[in-house]
Write a protein that holds these residues in place. Sequence first.
Motif, PDB file in Angstrom:
ATOM      1  N   VAL A  44       0.851  -1.191   0.000  1.00 52.95           N
ATOM      2  CA  VAL A  44       0.000   0.000   0.000  1.00 52.95           C
ATOM      3  C   VAL A  44       0.885   1.239   0.000  1.00 52.95           C
ATOM      4  N   LEU A  45       0.344   2.330  -0.519  1.00 45.68           N
ATOM      5  CA  LEU A  45       1.074   3.590  -0.610  1.00 45.68           C
ATOM      6  C   LEU A  45       0.588   4.548   0.481  1.00 45.68           C
ATOM      7  N   VAL A  46       1.477   4.854   1.414  1.00 46.13           N
ATOM      8  CA  VAL A  46       1.184   5.835   2.467  1.00 46.13           C
ATOM      9  C   VAL A  46       1.759   7.154   1.969  1.00 46.13           C
ATOM     10  N   LEU A  47       0.935   7.909   1.260  1.00 43.29           N
ATOM     11  CA  LEU A  47       1.414   9.076   0.516  1.00 43.29           C
ATOM     12  C   LEU A  47       1.109  10.378   1.246  1.00 43.29           C
ATOM     13  N   PHE A  48       2.176  11.035   1.697  1.00 44.53           N
ATOM     14  CA  PHE A  48       2.044  12.322   2.376  1.00 44.53           C
ATOM     15  C   PHE A  48       2.266  13.459   1.387  1.00 44.53           C
ATOM     16  N   GLY A  49       1.381  14.445   1.456  1.00 44.36           N
ATOM     17  CA  GLY A  49       1.528  15.636   0.647  1.00 44.36           C
ATOM     18  C   GLY A  49       1.685  16.850   1.533  1.00 44.36           C
ATOM     19  N   GLY A  50       2.113  17.950   0.938  1.00 42.86           N
ATOM     20  CA  GLY A  50       2.301  19.185   1.694  1.00 42.86           C
ATOM     21  C   GLY A  50       3.518  19.928   1.204  1.00 42.86           C
ATOM     22  N   GLY A  51       3.586  21.191   1.508  1.00 46.09           N
ATOM     23  CA  GLY A  51       4.709  22.011   1.065  1.00 46.09           C
ATOM     24  C   GLY A  51       6.035  21.500   1.584  1.00 46.09           C
ATOM     25  N   ALA A  66      -0.290  19.956   5.028  1.00 43.39           N
ATOM     26  CA  ALA A  66       0.105  18.540   4.985  1.00 43.39           C
ATOM     27  C   ALA A  66      -1.121  17.630   5.015  1.00 43.39           C
ATOM     28  N   ASP A  67      -1.078  16.569   4.203  1.00 33.94           N
ATOM     29  CA  ASP A  67      -2.195  15.637   4.162  1.00 33.94           C
ATOM     30  C   ASP A  67      -1.711  14.236   3.819  1.00 33.94           C
ATOM     31  N   VAL A  68      -2.646  13.275   3.812  1.00 36.55           N
ATOM     32  CA  VAL A  68      -2.356  11.899   3.423  1.00 36.55           C
ATOM     33  C   VAL A  68      -3.488  11.420   2.519  1.00 36.55           C
ATOM     34  N   LEU A  69      -3.154  10.618   1.535  1.00 31.93           N
ATOM     35  CA  LEU A  69      -4.134  10.160   0.553  1.00 31.93           C
ATOM     36  C   LEU A  69      -4.796   8.869   1.029  1.00 31.93           C
ATOM     37  N   LEU A  70      -6.125   8.888   1.115  1.00 31.92           N
ATOM     38  CA  LEU A  70      -6.886   7.721   1.527  1.00 31.92           C
ATOM     39  C   LEU A  70      -8.022   7.459   0.540  1.00 31.92           C
ATOM     40  N   TYR A 141       6.503  10.680  -0.388  1.00 28.40           N
ATOM     41  CA  TYR A 141       6.180  12.104  -0.408  1.00 28.40           C
ATOM     42  C   TYR A 141       5.657  12.476  -1.788  1.00 28.40           C
ATOM     43  N   TRP A 142       4.563  13.199  -1.811  1.00 28.94           N
ATOM     44  CA  TRP A 142       3.947  13.623  -3.064  1.00 28.94           C
ATOM     45  C   TRP A 142       4.610  14.921  -3.504  1.00 28.94           C
ATOM     46  N   ARG A 143       5.773  14.793  -4.138  1.00 26.52           N
ATOM     47  CA  ARG A 143       6.568  15.961  -4.501  1.00 26.52           C
ATOM     48  C   ARG A 143       5.863  16.841  -5.537  1.00 26.52           C
ATOM     49  N   GLY A 149      -8.847  10.985  -8.097  1.00 27.57           N
ATOM     50  CA  GLY A 149     -10.274  10.795  -7.896  1.00 27.57           C
ATOM     51  C   GLY A 149     -10.633   9.335  -8.093  1.00 27.57           C
ATOM     52  N   VAL A 150     -11.897   9.032  -7.998  1.00 28.07           N
ATOM     53  CA  VAL A 150     -12.361   7.663  -8.182  1.00 28.07           C
ATOM     54  C   VAL A 150     -12.220   7.289  -9.654  1.00 28.07           C
ATOM     55  N   VAL A 151     -11.463   6.240  -9.917  1.00 33.36           N
ATOM     56  CA  VAL A 151     -11.272   5.756 -11.277  1.00 33.36           C
ATOM     57  C   VAL A 151     -12.325   4.720 -11.626  1.00 33.36           C
ATOM     58  N   SER A 152     -12.600   3.825 -10.675  1.00 30.21           N
ATOM     59  CA  SER A 152     -13.603   2.782 -10.880  1.00 30.21           C
ATOM     60  C   SER A 152     -14.481   2.673  -9.643  1.00 30.21           C
ATOM     61  N   VAL A 153     -15.788   2.871  -9.814  1.00 27.72           N
ATOM     62  CA  VAL A 153     -16.708   2.770  -8.674  1.00 27.72           C
ATOM     63  C   VAL A 153     -16.791   1.343  -8.156  1.00 27.72           C
ATOM     64  N   ALA A 154     -16.289   0.387  -8.923  1.00 24.12           N
ATOM     65  CA  ALA A 154     -16.254  -0.995  -8.446  1.00 24.12           C
ATOM     66  C   ALA A 154     -15.146  -1.187  -7.420  1.00 24.12           C
ATOM     67  N   GLU A 155     -14.186  -0.263  -7.411  1.00 21.06           N
ATOM     68  CA  GLU A 155     -13.058  -0.370  -6.492  1.00 21.06           C
ATOM     69  C   GLU A 155     -13.193   0.574  -5.296  1.00 21.06           C
ATOM     70  N   ALA A 156     -13.651   1.798  -5.542  1.00 24.19           N
ATOM     71  CA  ALA A 156     -13.689   2.793  -4.474  1.00 24.19           C
ATOM     72  C   ALA A 156     -14.856   3.750  -4.666  1.00 24.19           C
ATOM     73  N   THR A 157     -15.359   4.265  -3.551  1.00 27.81           N
ATOM     74  CA  THR A 157     -16.430   5.255  -3.604  1.00 27.81           C
ATOM     75  C   THR A 157     -15.909   6.670  -3.338  1.00 27.81           C
ATOM     76  N   ARG A 158     -14.741   6.759  -2.695  1.00 27.44           N
ATOM     77  CA  ARG A 158     -14.153   8.070  -2.417  1.00 27.44           C
ATOM     78  C   ARG A 158     -12.640   7.990  -2.513  1.00 27.44           C
ATOM     79  N   VAL A 159     -12.034   9.074  -2.948  1.00 32.15           N
ATOM     80  CA  VAL A 159     -10.588   9.277  -2.870  1.00 32.15           C
ATOM     81  C   VAL A 159     -10.412  10.625  -2.205  1.00 32.15           C
ATOM     82  N   VAL A 160      -9.704  10.652  -1.066  1.00 36.59           N
ATOM     83  CA  VAL A 160      -9.682  11.857  -0.240  1.00 36.59           C
ATOM     84  C   VAL A 160      -8.261  12.194   0.212  1.00 36.59           C
ATOM     85  N   ARG A 161      -7.914  13.457   0.122  1.00 38.25           N
ATOM     86  CA  ARG A 161      -6.676  13.954   0.732  1.00 38.25           C
ATOM     87  C   ARG A 161      -7.055  14.484   2.114  1.00 38.25           C
ATOM     88  N   VAL A 162      -6.776  13.710   3.132  1.00 38.66           N
ATOM     89  CA  VAL A 162      -7.188  14.047   4.497  1.00 38.66           C
ATOM     90  C   VAL A 162      -6.106  14.898   5.163  1.00 38.66           C
TER      91      VAL A 162
END
Length: 234
Positions: A44-51, A66-70, A141-143, A149-162
């Motif tokens: 799994v990708l634990v992707l942190f974003g932020g300046g 700063a955020d993380v992709l879930l 790190y999300w450089r 966003g949601v690519v396939s509704v069969a896989e995910a209902t939300r893509v969120v930068r928390v």
Amino acid sequence: MPVWLRAVAQHPPADPTGVNQVLTRRSTLHEYAAMASRVRQAAVLVLFGGGPADDAAAPGGLPADADVLLTQRAATLRQHSGQVAFPGGGVEAGDDGPIATALREAQEETGLEPAGVQPLAVLPKIFVPVSGFDVTPVVAYWRTPGRVGVVSVAEATRVVRVPLAHLLDPANRFVVRHPRGYMGPAFAVDGMLVWGFTAGVLAGLLAVSGWEREWDHHDVRDLQASLAAVGMTL
């Protein structure tokens, strides 16, 4: 890497509160023998974003953005349906290690552009007995952030930068108890309950980050009631 991410990249996840069962979950020879036909490798990708610049006024230099992709998994999936998760999935034959798996899966699930991601650390595998996966978390790190966003509704209902500020808010943190006895850290953020594997990895990383604020790990709540409070089910 940004200085504010160094501790997360260089120190293994920790459990100073003693409530994080996820971090110590390793597969045993007995479990492998019993589940030989089911055990799979995953990442799994634990992707942190932020300046990239530190905020000198914030703990650990954490920038305000700063955020993380879930993602929130589709309710129709056979395993872990409806749960909040990191982008990721099973290893495929053409993958060159866990980093490649995590990036490929994240691209397939969210539309993420892998070229903008800087891998920082590959954490020890964590066994997930419910699904029989040995999961390798890849911290990154999300450089160069891009649209996701949601690519396939069969896989995910939300893509969120928390926002990490929401995860770190003590008001959003507690421990949940599963009807079968499991207890572990949880986060109530953005209309979702983050628990189980995802919450365990996040809590372990936050514990070594230098960003964490003291929270009440004695606040234990029923998992089903906590899910119902945000419109989710077990």
